[in-house]
Design a protein around this motif. Structure first.
Motif, PDB file in Angstrom:
ATOM      1  N   ASN A 134      -2.521  -4.291 -11.288  1.00  0.00           N
ATOM      2  CA  ASN A 134      -2.897  -4.060 -12.686  1.00  0.00           C
ATOM      3  C   ASN A 134      -3.260  -5.387 -13.354  1.00  0.00           C
ATOM      4  OD1 ASN A 134      -3.083  -3.424 -15.389  1.00  0.00           O
ATOM      5  ND2 ASN A 134      -1.255  -2.127 -15.398  1.00  0.00           N
ATOM      6  N   ALA A 192       2.256  -1.285  -6.013  1.00  0.00           N
ATOM      7  CA  ALA A 192       0.804  -1.490  -5.985  1.00  0.00           C
ATOM      8  C   ALA A 192       0.218  -1.378  -7.384  1.00  0.00           C
ATOM      9  CB  ALA A 192       0.143  -0.482  -5.048  1.00  0.00           C
ATOM     10  N   GLY A 193       0.745  -0.443  -8.172  1.00  0.00           N
ATOM     11  CA  GLY A 193       0.249  -0.269  -9.538  1.00  0.00           C
ATOM     12  C   GLY A 193       0.495  -1.488 -10.401  1.00  0.00           C
ATOM     13  N   MET A 198      -3.606  -7.713  -3.806  1.00  0.00           N
ATOM     14  CA  MET A 198      -4.148  -6.479  -3.252  1.00  0.00           C
ATOM     15  C   MET A 198      -5.130  -6.736  -2.110  1.00  0.00           C
ATOM     16  SD  MET A 198      -2.154  -4.699  -4.887  1.00  0.00           S
ATOM     17  CE  MET A 198      -2.530  -3.170  -4.095  1.00  0.00           C
ATOM     18  N   THR A 240       0.821  -1.217   0.000  1.00  0.00           N
ATOM     19  CA  THR A 240       0.000   0.000   0.000  1.00  0.00           C
ATOM     20  C   THR A 240       0.852   1.263   0.000  1.00  0.00           C
ATOM     21  OG1 THR A 240      -0.206  -0.065   2.410  1.00  0.00           O
ATOM     22  CG2 THR A 240      -1.979  -1.074   1.119  1.00  0.00           C
ATOM     23  N   GLY A 241       2.067   1.174   0.543  1.00  0.00           N
ATOM     24  CA  GLY A 241       2.917   2.351   0.641  1.00  0.00           C
ATOM     25  C   GLY A 241       3.782   2.613  -0.573  1.00  0.00           C
ATOM     26  N   ASN A 242       3.849   1.668  -1.481  1.00  0.00           N
ATOM     27  CA  ASN A 242       4.680   1.825  -2.664  1.00  0.00           C
ATOM     28  C   ASN A 242       3.755   1.861  -3.886  1.00  0.00           C
ATOM     29  OD1 ASN A 242       6.373   1.356  -4.920  1.00  0.00           O
ATOM     30  ND2 ASN A 242       7.878   0.317  -3.615  1.00  0.00           N
ATOM     31  N   ALA A 243       3.535   3.062  -4.393  1.00  0.00           N
ATOM     32  CA  ALA A 243       2.579   3.248  -5.489  1.00  0.00           C
ATOM     33  C   ALA A 243       2.967   2.450  -6.732  1.00  0.00           C
ATOM     34  CB  ALA A 243       2.446   4.725  -5.820  1.00  0.00           C
ATOM     35  N   ALA A 244       4.253   2.400  -7.038  1.00  0.00           N
ATOM     36  CA  ALA A 244       4.699   1.671  -8.236  1.00  0.00           C
ATOM     37  C   ALA A 244       4.420   0.177  -8.088  1.00  0.00           C
ATOM     38  CB  ALA A 244       6.183   1.920  -8.480  1.00  0.00           C
TER      39      ALA A 244
END
Length: 185
Positions: free
Chosen positions: A52, A47-48, A92, A41-45
């Protein structure tokens, strides 16, 4: 099946396996899941990529294996869970799995979480005394999260699970108002 229901099933299965295989590791497993959940959750890349649907599952599994190799010593149950989630494209769900797992651990340890709302901040001694009183009343260890809400004017509102103990001045005034209305005064 909704993602919440799926997360609940994964969390319950993990809890049952850990309790059976290594009962002393319940807290350590919770901590490891919390760390992994925070990582996702803290790492946008990250998580993306992991969230995805266009990224193939094989790449997600490979990334998860690399992550596990760098993570070092995780409980085997946590490693298996993470790989299973990657294989099923469900990584996720970790924050929801953590929430349900934490609830199961607390229930197993006979701990109940509660909220205590007051008009002004309570001193820690008062909060501790309130928790001890609630422990005697419930027969379980009570962990309270304090909240301040000036709109209750005074008193205390405590919520333990689905039970609410409302000793606020606002509620007392409302009861008095209702009584006066009913008696016609």
């Amino acid at each position: 099946m909704t993602s919440g229901a799926a997360a609940g099933r994964y969390a319950r299965a993990l809890f049952d396996v850990v309790l059976k295989e290594t009962p002393g590791a319940l807290a350590a497993v919770e901590s490891q899941i919390q760390g992994l959940s925070a990582l996702f959750t803290g790492n946008a890349a990250l998580a993306g990529v992991m969230g995805n649907p266009a990224v193939p599952v094989t790449k997600k599994v490979a990334a998860t294996k690399a992550l596990l190799a760098r993570a070092g010593s995780l409980a085997p149950q946590v490693s298996k869970l993470l790989l299973m989630l990657a294989e099923r494209d469900r990584l996720m769900l970790l924050p929801d799995i953590l929430r349900v797992y934490r609830d199961r651990v607390m229930d197993h340890q006979k701990v109940i979480r509660g909220d205590v709302t007051t008009a002004v901040a309570l001193p820690s001694e008062t909060l501790t005394a309130l928790a001890q009183s609630l422990e005697r009343a419930t027969g379980r260890k009570v962990v309270l999260a304090p909240r301040v809400d000036p709109s209750i004017i005074g008193g205390v509102v405590t919520r333990l699970g689905s039970t609410v103990y409302d000793g606020s001045v606002t509620t007392q005034l409302e009861k008095m108002r209702q009584t006066l209305i009913e008696t016609g005064q």
